[in-house]
Motif scaffolding. Structure first.
Motif, PDB file in Angstrom:
ATOM      1  N   MET A   1      61.607  76.387  56.694  1.00  0.00           N
ATOM      2  CA  MET A   1      60.528  75.474  56.377  1.00  0.00           C
ATOM      3  C   MET A   1      60.973  74.043  56.061  1.00  0.00           C
ATOM      4  O   MET A   1      62.078  73.585  55.630  1.00  0.00           O
ATOM      5  N   ALA A   2      60.369  73.019  56.825  1.00  0.00           N
ATOM      6  CA  ALA A   2      60.508  71.575  56.545  1.00  0.00           C
ATOM      7  C   ALA A   2      59.364  71.141  55.932  1.00  0.00           C
ATOM      8  O   ALA A   2      58.048  71.311  56.534  1.00  0.00           O
ATOM      9  N   ASP A   3      59.473  70.299  55.049  1.00  0.00           N
ATOM     10  CA  ASP A   3      58.391  69.294  54.298  1.00  0.00           C
ATOM     11  C   ASP A   3      58.491  67.930  54.784  1.00  0.00           C
ATOM     12  O   ASP A   3      59.274  67.540  54.329  1.00  0.00           O
ATOM     13  N   PHE A   4      57.603  67.667  55.787  1.00  0.00           N
ATOM     14  CA  PHE A   4      57.414  66.179  56.398  1.00  0.00           C
ATOM     15  C   PHE A   4      56.617  65.396  55.594  1.00  0.00           C
ATOM     16  O   PHE A   4      55.410  66.015  54.999  1.00  0.00           O
ATOM     17  N   GLY A   5      56.733  64.304  55.587  1.00  0.00           N
ATOM     18  CA  GLY A   5      55.982  63.346  54.663  1.00  0.00           C
ATOM     19  C   GLY A   5      56.465  62.003  54.864  1.00  0.00           C
ATOM     20  O   GLY A   5      57.593  61.689  55.278  1.00  0.00           O
ATOM     21  N   ILE A   6      55.425  60.830  54.820  1.00  0.00           N
ATOM     22  CA  ILE A   6      55.810  59.426  54.856  1.00  0.00           C
ATOM     23  C   ILE A   6      56.718  59.110  53.682  1.00  0.00           C
ATOM     24  O   ILE A   6      57.645  58.228  54.055  1.00  0.00           O
ATOM     25  N   ASN A   7      56.490  59.519  52.682  1.00  0.00           N
ATOM     26  CA  ASN A   7      57.808  59.529  51.570  1.00  0.00           C
ATOM     27  C   ASN A   7      57.949  60.626  50.822  1.00  0.00           C
ATOM     28  O   ASN A   7      57.428  61.564  51.204  1.00  0.00           O
ATOM     29  N   LYS A   8      58.902  60.399  49.871  1.00  0.00           N
ATOM     30  CA  LYS A   8      59.528  61.620  49.077  1.00  0.00           C
ATOM     31  C   LYS A   8      58.838  61.878  47.725  1.00  0.00           C
ATOM     32  O   LYS A   8      59.434  62.675  47.154  1.00  0.00           O
ATOM     33  N   LYS A   9      57.887  61.179  47.363  1.00  0.00           N
ATOM     34  CA  LYS A   9      57.030  61.605  46.110  1.00  0.00           C
ATOM     35  C   LYS A   9      56.681  63.113  46.122  1.00  0.00           C
ATOM     36  O   LYS A   9      55.961  63.271  47.143  1.00  0.00           O
ATOM     37  N   LYS A  10      56.681  63.385  44.910  1.00  0.00           N
ATOM     38  CA  LYS A  10      56.217  64.932  44.883  1.00  0.00           C
ATOM     39  C   LYS A  10      54.863  65.156  45.167  1.00  0.00           C
ATOM     40  O   LYS A  10      54.262  66.167  45.694  1.00  0.00           O
ATOM     41  N   THR A  11      54.071  64.248  44.648  1.00  0.00           N
ATOM     42  CA  THR A  11      52.596  64.196  45.002  1.00  0.00           C
ATOM     43  C   THR A  11      52.006  63.829  46.274  1.00  0.00           C
ATOM     44  O   THR A  11      50.537  63.848  46.545  1.00  0.00           O
ATOM     45  N   SER A  12      52.889  63.288  47.184  1.00  0.00           N
ATOM     46  CA  SER A  12      52.218  62.756  48.350  1.00  0.00           C
ATOM     47  C   SER A  12      51.874  64.016  49.332  1.00  0.00           C
ATOM     48  O   SER A  12      52.631  64.916  49.309  1.00  0.00           O
ATOM     49  N   GLN A  13      51.041  63.370  50.275  1.00  0.00           N
ATOM     50  CA  GLN A  13      50.659  64.678  51.205  1.00  0.00           C
ATOM     51  C   GLN A  13      51.532  64.506  52.431  1.00  0.00           C
ATOM     52  O   GLN A  13      52.354  63.539  52.804  1.00  0.00           O
ATOM     53  N   GLY A  14      51.596  65.712  53.215  1.00  0.00           N
ATOM     54  CA  GLY A  14      52.733  65.671  54.317  1.00  0.00           C
ATOM     55  C   GLY A  14      52.282  66.801  55.015  1.00  0.00           C
ATOM     56  O   GLY A  14      51.157  67.416  54.831  1.00  0.00           O
ATOM     57  N   ILE A  15      53.151  67.518  55.608  1.00  0.00           N
ATOM     58  CA  ILE A  15      53.250  68.410  56.702  1.00  0.00           C
ATOM     59  C   ILE A  15      54.370  69.721  56.494  1.00  0.00           C
ATOM     60  O   ILE A  15      55.419  69.091  56.474  1.00  0.00           O
ATOM     61  N   TYR A  16      53.664  71.022  56.647  1.00  0.00           N
ATOM     62  CA  TYR A  16      54.720  71.923  56.442  1.00  0.00           C
ATOM     63  C   TYR A  16      55.073  72.276  57.931  1.00  0.00           C
ATOM     64  O   TYR A  16      54.032  72.616  58.728  1.00  0.00           O
ATOM     65  N   ALA A  17      56.213  72.545  58.360  1.00  0.00           N
ATOM     66  CA  ALA A  17      56.495  72.995  59.594  1.00  0.00           C
ATOM     67  C   ALA A  17      57.355  74.307  59.257  1.00  0.00           C
ATOM     68  O   ALA A  17      58.522  74.163  58.674  1.00  0.00           O
ATOM     69  N   LYS A  18      56.889  75.501  59.590  1.00  0.00           N
ATOM     70  CA  LYS A  18      57.528  76.686  59.278  1.00  0.00           C
ATOM     71  C   LYS A  18      57.828  77.618  60.377  1.00  0.00           C
ATOM     72  O   LYS A  18      57.215  77.412  61.413  1.00  0.00           O
ATOM     73  N   ARG A  19      58.919  78.063  60.315  1.00  0.00           N
ATOM     74  CA  ARG A  19      59.421  79.081  61.520  1.00  0.00           C
ATOM     75  C   ARG A  19      60.035  80.501  60.972  1.00  0.00           C
ATOM     76  O   ARG A  19      60.820  80.357  60.056  1.00  0.00           O
TER      77      ARG A  19
END
Length: 830
Positions: free
Chosen positions: A346-364
């Motif tokens: 699982m990779a947690d993609f995001g524009i920044n690394k703030k814990k509360t910021s939104q992003g994308i999970y890519a899971k295999r």
């Protein structure tokens, strides 16, 4: 289309439901108030658990109903926590130190010793037995592999739900739930399932994968996206020194190099599946390096890993990624060999690394079954077909999936298909898809054709002034058997109209037999590459750069007609035979391509008419492509070597052609991922022209008078500063990926990356070619000694920019020689 570009596309409209029955999360402290990292957190009477992270935080969820949480760690009393509800988040738990163990057990928090450490003693036994584990223990092997890929939006909150971007798509938020690793709320957007039969031969060092079935939601027609998602995760082996993904090499905690990179603690021992195993916790010795934290269980007889968890640290220097989590499970075969049964990434993609910021999970999720061994097949079985569309694999029935899934989809995963089927029918979603497609590809899609590329609409140079361009291409789908492209351009300074048109048709998919042809009449900066290209519509950035060093008036008018036939007799080996006719003349009064027509050097011509036939061989071993139409997309665009060999023959008097000559050119490019010290790229070029030719047909050493990075150019050289008819050149570049800056406290948090480069070229001009030149330019070749440059640079500035300083090494006596140059480059890189 790069992987990073796809990620930006996905972020525009990325949308598992998970009906987990029990969720717990919180922080673990000891009775002195310190957090307890790497402690075991499990549901009572189950094998479902996790470990606290380096800050003592944990999150755990299960589809089952549990009423008790058990927490344990060496040196502390085991604690059982009653669960009053199905959801228990923000828990604060305190562990008590175990008095009887205080004199016997050392709780490691900082650096651990490499000597007299029982964890490292166990690790050495793992190294000694690694070749006898898994499929490596057999001559031949085969197994069935089920793969499930998912993309989800994460950190779904009221702000996101109320965002205008989701107007008309509000129903999708009925499908949100919580991720079992991070505890974040997420929303599904894509799922892809595939079943493969894998065959391998360790004696031949060959492996073959046969696709049996593929099914996905949301993007059935977009093979590029599906192949990109599969290629995100390179195959990795925890026993090797490095685990590679996202173009980075992470040090494996199970490898021999891990002892200098990680701290190891022997944490626990227990029976797992009737096998006695030791639990080892590991964490990095230094910050900001490409490392993991987590734990693994090792069997005490085979010394094979039974289970391992790997999680990147929060300060890891990798762009757009907040966290990567890997989990692997192995089972015992005949009491001796451990075979992998499950691999979760699982990779947690995001524009920044703030814990509360939104992003994308890519899971295999990869599941393995039906292992068979020592069934030898001939070497020809492993040869790769050139044409392999496997269209039937993408249209399998529900009965096929019921029989071949190695685990059933849960309720949330089944719901993804339902939700996304509805989503792709909404106007709001399709609007977002169109915007994202334009941003990524540069083309505006219409029915049967595309307008673009939009990024080439405006340009500027000293000859044309402001330049506008309008163009397009036919496009009915990724696997079109033919394609036509065309453009028109106008310069407001020279008041001239330019155009280009090309077409190609795929005659035989099995051999990749393709016919191409086209014509271009335009203004071009010649001499921006040593290795010639006959791309009809190709145009260098140097031809229309807004910013230049000094005057850029050495442009040419070109009328180029091309016809070629190509085929691919072997996978990734292409043969191309073509003919082209060029008319070259200067595009401005300040520039000359003049040459003498007669031996007495009394008659001068300023226009070159040339007919040329060429045979080109290109080999790209390891290249992966998507699709099987006349144009295919490269999936792994930076991961394979390229070898290019071209033999050209200039023919005189055909279509009034002026010169007879022979030209031989060689090009080799090799990307190199060098363990933990970064990534290099090496390219070699060599060529020679046999026969007298004028300036317009010579091999110009490519200078760069722009402030932008141009591939394989020499930034401290002006255009036409060096000219040759025989040459050899080398370009070397290395990116340390922040390995040095990560050791400097003030720079560590910026995640900058160090770059160094070296370039050199040696060449000469024959007396015959010098004799016919009448251009008035001083034809200088780097023949007394090789010309060289070196550079230093900083990459990853604001995650998208790179700045390099280039230094000239010699030939300072050349007129207007520049001793230094600066270039910038923009792009999305991991």
């Amino acid at each position: 289309m790069s992987k990073q570009s796809y990620l930006l596309l996905i972020i525009f409209f990325s949308f598992s439901i998970n009906y987990a029955q029990t969720k717990v999360g919180g922080i673990l402290n000891d009775d002195t108030g310190q957090t307890v990292p790497f402690a075991n957190v499990v549901f009572a009477n189950s094998s479902e658990g996790a470990t606290t992270n380096e800050s003592g935080e944990f999150y755990l969820q299960s589809d089952g109903n549990y009423d008790t949480l058990v927490i344990s760690f060496v040196g502390y009393k085991t604690k059982k926590i009653p669960l009053k509800a199905s959801v228990n988040l923000n828990m604060e738990i305190t562990l008590e130190q175990e008095a009887s163990s205080l004199d016997e057990v050392v709780i490691y928090r900082g650096k651990t010793s490499k000597k007299n450490n029982p964890a490292i003693d166990i690790l050495k036994k793992v190294w000694a037995n690694r070749r006898s584990n898994g499929v490596n223990a057999f001559k031949q092997y085969s197994y069935k592999e089920y793969e499930k890929l998912e993309f989800d939006i994460n950190t779904v909150d009221s702000t996101l739900i109320e965002s205008r971007i989701f107007n008309g798509m509000e129903f999708i938020f009925d499908y949100t739930d919580t991720n079992r690793v991070t505890g974040k709320t997420y929303l599904p957007m894509f799922i892809n399932e595939s079943v493969n039969q894998v065959y391998g031969d360790n004696d031949l060092n060959e492996e073959k994968e046969v696709l049996l079935g593929n099914k996905n939601s949301g993007f059935n027609q977009n093979r590029n996206l599906i192949d990109f998602v599969k290629d995100i995760y390179d195959d990795y082996d925890i026993y090797k020194n490095y685990i590679k993904f996202f173009d980075k090499s992470f040090v494996s905690p199970v490898s021999t190099t891990g002892i200098d990179t990680y701290n190891y603690v022997l944490s626990d021992s227990a029976y797992i599946d009737n096998k006695w195993c030791y639990n080892i916790v590991y964490y990095p010795r230094r910050e900001n390096e490409l490392t993991f934290k987590g734990d693994f269980w090792v069997n005490d007889t085979t010394w094979a890993v039974k289970n391992i968890n790997l999680e990147t640290t929060k300060d890891v220097n990798i762009n757009w990624i907040k966290q990567v989590y890997i989990e692997q499970d192995f089972e015992v075969l005949s009491d001796s060999v451990f075979l992998i049964t499950k691999d979760f990434f699982m990779a947690d993609f995001g524009i920044n690394k703030k814990k509360t910021s939104q992003g994308i999970y890519a899971k295999r999720t990869l599941l393995y079954d039906e292992y068979k061994f020592n069934n030898e097949k001939p070497a020809s079985f492993y040869s790769q077909p050139v044409y392999n569309p496997q269209s039937q694999a993408y249209n399998r029935s529900d009965e096929f999936w019921s029989e071949n899934r190695l685990e059933e989809l849960n309720k949330d995963e089944k719901g993804i298909y339902v939700m996304l089927d509805s989503l792709t029918k909404t106007k709001a979603f399709n609007r977002l898809y169109d915007i994202a497609t334009i941003a990524q590809s540069g083309y505006v899609e219409f029915d049967g054709w595309d307008y673009g590329p939009v990024y080439s609409t405006f340009g500027f140079n000293d000859v044309e002034g402001v330049r506008t361009r309008f163009g397009g291409r036919t496009y009915f789908g990724q696997n079109d058997p033919w394609r036509i492209e065309a453009y028109g351009a106008y310069g407001f300074k020279d008041n001239k109209f330019k155009y280009g048109i090309s077409g190609k048709v795929l005659l035989d998919p099995k051999s990749r037999l393709i016919l191409t042809g086209g014509n271009r009449r335009d203004v071009e900066q010649l001499g921006t590459s040593l290795t010639n290209s006959t791309d009809v519509l190709g145009r260098s950035l140097a031809s229309s750069s807004l910013l230049n060093v000094g005057d850029n008036d050495k442009l040419s008018s070109i009328n180029l007609s091309v016809f070629a036939i190509e085929l691919e007799p072997l996978k990734n080996f292409k043969v191309r035979v073509g003919a082209n006719y060029r008319v070259l003349k200067p595009a401005s009064p300040e520039f000359s391509l003049d040459y003498y027509v007669d031996e007495e050097r009394t008659i001068i011509d300023s226009e070159i008419n040339q007919t040329e036939i060429s045979t080109v061989f290109t080999w790209t071993p390891g290249r992966k492509v998507s699709g099987y139409g006349v144009e295919r997309s490269v999936v792994n665009d930076e991961d394979f070597p390229t070898l290019f060999l071209n033999y050209s023959l200039g023919i005189k008097d055909v279509f009034k052609s002026d010169f007879e000559y022979k030209k031989l050119q060689f090009f080799y490019n090799q990307p190199l991922l060098i363990g933990g010290i970064g990534r290099s790229n090496v390219s070699l070029e060599a060529g020679k022209t046999f026969g007298a030719v004028p300036l317009g047909l010579l091999s110009v050493v490519p200078g760069n008078q722009t402030y932008f990075a141009l591939y394989n150019t020499f930034p401290t050289l002006d255009f036409y500063e060096f000219v040759t008819d025989s040459y050899s050149a080398i370009h070397v570049e290395h990116n340390f990926n922040g390995r040095l800056f990560s050791r400097i406290p003030l720079l560590r948090e910026l995640n900058l990356r160090e770059l160094i480069g070296f370039r050199a070229v040696y060449g000469d001009i024959s007396d015959e070619s010098r004799m016919i030149d009448a251009s008035g330019l001083s034809l200088v070749a780097p023949n007394s000694k090789p010309f060289y440059e070196y550079s230093v640079g900083i990459g990853n500035i604001l995650k998208v920019m790179r700045f390099d300083v280039h230094f000239r090494g010699n030939y300072f006596d050349n007129p207007d020689a520049r001793s230094m140059a600066f270039t910038i480059d923009f792009g999305f890189h991991f």
